[in-house]
Write a protein that holds these residues in place. Structure first.
Motif, short mmCIF file in Angstrom:
data_model
loop_
_atom_site.label_atom_id
_atom_site.label_comp_id
_atom_site.label_asym_id
_atom_site.label_seq_id
_atom_site.Cartn_x
_atom_site.Cartn_y
_atom_site.Cartn_z
N HIS A 155 44.80 38.63 33.19
CA HIS A 155 45.41 38.22 34.45
C HIS A 155 45.25 39.38 35.43
O HIS A 155 45.87 40.43 35.26
CB HIS A 155 46.88 37.88 34.22
CG HIS A 155 47.55 37.23 35.39
ND1 HIS A 155 48.83 36.71 35.34
CD2 HIS A 155 47.13 36.99 36.66
CE1 HIS A 155 49.16 36.19 36.51
NE2 HIS A 155 48.14 36.37 37.34
N GLU A 156 44.41 39.19 36.44
CA GLU A 156 44.10 40.25 37.40
C GLU A 156 44.46 39.83 38.81
O GLU A 156 44.64 38.65 39.10
CB GLU A 156 42.61 40.59 37.35
CG GLU A 156 42.16 41.15 36.03
CD GLU A 156 40.67 41.45 35.99
OE1 GLU A 156 40.23 42.03 34.99
OE2 GLU A 156 39.94 41.09 36.96
N ILE A 157 44.54 40.83 39.69
CA ILE A 157 44.82 40.61 41.11
C ILE A 157 43.61 41.07 41.92
O ILE A 157 43.07 42.15 41.70
CB ILE A 157 46.06 41.41 41.56
CG1 ILE A 157 47.31 40.96 40.79
CG2 ILE A 157 46.27 41.26 43.07
CD1 ILE A 157 47.74 39.54 41.08
N PRO B 45 47.93 39.64 51.42
CA PRO B 45 47.02 38.60 50.93
C PRO B 45 46.28 39.01 49.67
O PRO B 45 45.67 40.09 49.62
CB PRO B 45 46.06 38.37 52.10
CG PRO B 45 46.28 39.47 53.06
CD PRO B 45 47.61 40.05 52.81
N HIS B 46 46.37 38.17 48.67
CA HIS B 46 45.73 38.48 47.39
C HIS B 46 45.42 37.18 46.65
O HIS B 46 45.97 36.12 46.94
CB HIS B 46 46.63 39.36 46.52
CG HIS B 46 47.95 38.72 46.16
ND1 HIS B 46 49.01 38.63 47.05
CD2 HIS B 46 48.38 38.13 45.01
CE1 HIS B 46 50.03 38.03 46.46
NE2 HIS B 46 49.67 37.71 45.21
N ILE C 235 48.99 50.61 36.70
CA ILE C 235 48.07 49.49 36.81
C ILE C 235 46.75 50.01 37.37
O ILE C 235 46.69 50.47 38.52
CB ILE C 235 48.63 48.39 37.73
CG1 ILE C 235 49.98 47.91 37.21
CG2 ILE C 235 47.65 47.25 37.85
CD1 ILE C 235 49.94 47.30 35.83
N PRO C 236 45.68 49.97 36.60
CA PRO C 236 44.42 50.59 37.05
C PRO C 236 43.69 49.75 38.10
O PRO C 236 43.82 48.53 38.14
CB PRO C 236 43.61 50.65 35.75
CG PRO C 236 44.11 49.47 34.94
CD PRO C 236 45.58 49.38 35.26
N THR C 237 42.94 50.45 38.97
CA THR C 237 41.99 49.78 39.85
C THR C 237 40.73 49.52 39.04
O THR C 237 40.15 50.44 38.46
CB THR C 237 41.67 50.65 41.08
OG1 THR C 237 42.85 50.79 41.87
CG2 THR C 237 40.58 50.01 41.92
N LEU C 238 40.30 48.26 38.99
CA LEU C 238 39.17 47.88 38.16
C LEU C 238 37.85 47.87 38.93
O LEU C 238 36.81 48.23 38.38
CB LEU C 238 39.43 46.49 37.54
CG LEU C 238 40.72 46.38 36.74
CD1 LEU C 238 40.98 44.94 36.32
CD2 LEU C 238 40.66 47.28 35.51
N VAL D 178 40.24 45.15 43.11
CA VAL D 178 40.64 44.39 41.93
C VAL D 178 41.50 45.30 41.05
O VAL D 178 41.09 46.40 40.71
CB VAL D 178 39.42 43.89 41.14
CG1 VAL D 178 39.87 43.01 39.97
CG2 VAL D 178 38.45 43.13 42.05
N VAL D 179 42.70 44.81 40.72
CA VAL D 179 43.62 45.61 39.90
C VAL D 179 44.19 44.73 38.79
O VAL D 179 44.11 43.50 38.83
CB VAL D 179 44.79 46.18 40.75
CG1 VAL D 179 44.25 47.05 41.87
CG2 VAL D 179 45.65 45.05 41.32
#
Length: 330
Positions: A103-105, A164-165, A55-58, A71-72
């Motif tokens: 769908h991002e975190i 927390p996210h 899962i990449p870091t965006l 943001v990942v």
């Protein structure tokens, strides 16, 4: 005596029934464990990024090379892919379309034990900046019509990780709740529905929890759940990603103050935060805003079967109780 109140945003009636708060165990604090295996290393904590290496870091936000907000991608997305939304009719009552979208975190803080209530003013502004930037990117992405950011804190509010996210979901359709609000703006005669709400609430000063020159936080007259809040920027802007830096920073700070007051009054309760912004290709009036909903009661059969919420804490009472925990000169 209970009463009916109309939510002008959605057109739904809610029941305000303060007497029902006297029932035994009317309110609940967080009781369910969020994670099935709390001993598992947290993939959102600094140094554990490799646990979700696929899962990449965006994006990252923070001073001096240290991230405050990260943001990942989402390992288990509800929406994914770039297929156009082509509707297929498979039968008289069977209609389907590809579940495309994004769908991002947004990891809100490196600190596993913090919540938004603990963030500094500058840190909360970084969270809002991240939301703005991601929404701005998707506003020009082909096929996407709508984005919604949410924070689920606690298992009762739908969280699956303690750290927390927030989640940002972008879809090729406009969901029913957003469509209902757009219809509410269209029904309202005169100026903007949110602008009118802010003006009316400031005149009455009964349900205003916090106000400054940029934002107003209220317990809405039509609150459908106990201690429900709505936080509104004074600037009349339809889209969150087009709000100015000061409005975004003020919104982040207001959410922090509101959550801190909820924690002081109610203890460790689960909650949802929902950011409502206009569809990207808006056709009509709108004013972006935030809903904050502590999870202190559960829905019964009547609420599920009718869509009519029963609020056992009148918003006037909620405001009076929460105001005691908001600094006078915040």
């Amino acid at each position: 005596m209970s009463e009916l109140r109309l939510d002008p945003l959605t057109g739904r009636w809610v029941v305000v029934a303060g007497e029902r708060a006297r029932r035994p165990s009317a309110f609940v604090t967080r009781s369910l464990p969020v994670e099935n295996d709390p001993s598992r290393p947290c993939p959102f904590c600094p140094g554990h990024e490799e646990l979700d290496s696929e899962i990449p870091t965006l994006e990252t936000y923070g001073p001096g090379g240290q991230w405050q907000v990260r943001v990942v991608g989402n390992r288990y997305p509800a929406f994914g892919g770039t297929e156009p939304m082509v509707v297929n009719h498979l039968g008289p009552v069977f209609t389907q379309a590809p579940g495309s979208g994004l769908h991002e975190i947004l990891i809100l803080t490196p600190d596993h034990d913090q919540t938004w209530a603990d963030l500094s003013e500058e840190h909360a502004a970084s969270v809002m900046e991240a939301l703005r930037d991601r929404m701005a990117e998707y506003a020009v992405t082909s096929g996407l019509r709508y984005s919604q950011a949410v924070v689920n804190c606690g298992r009762e509010a739908g969280a699956s990780l303690n750290h927390p996210h927030a989640q940002l979901l972008s879809t090729p359709f406009v969901p029913a709740e957003a469509s209902s609000e757009l219809a509410g703006f269209a029904r309202f005669q005169g100026n903007c529905l949110i602008c009118a709400t802010m003006e009316a609430e400031e005149q009455e000063q009964i349900r205003v929890l916090y106000a400054d020159r940029r934002v107003i936080a209220i317990n809405p007259f039509w609150s459908g759940t106990p201690y429900e809040m709505m936080i509104m920027p004074r600037g009349h802007v339809p889209h969150l990603h087009r709000a100015d830096d000061e409005d975004l920073a003020a919104m982040g700070r207001s959410i922090q103050l509101a959550l801190a007051a909820v924690r002081e009054r109610l203890g460790d309760v689960a909650y949802n935060i929902v950011f409502h912004s206009a569809p990207y290709r808006l056709n009509g009036d709108y004013h972006w805003h935030v809903h904050l909903m502590p999870k202190v009661t559960t829905k019964g059969g009547f609420e599920l079967g009718s869509g009519v919420f029963i609020n056992v804490v009148p918003p006037e009472v909620a405001t009076e109780e929460l105001r005691a925990f908001v600094p006078a000169h915040a």
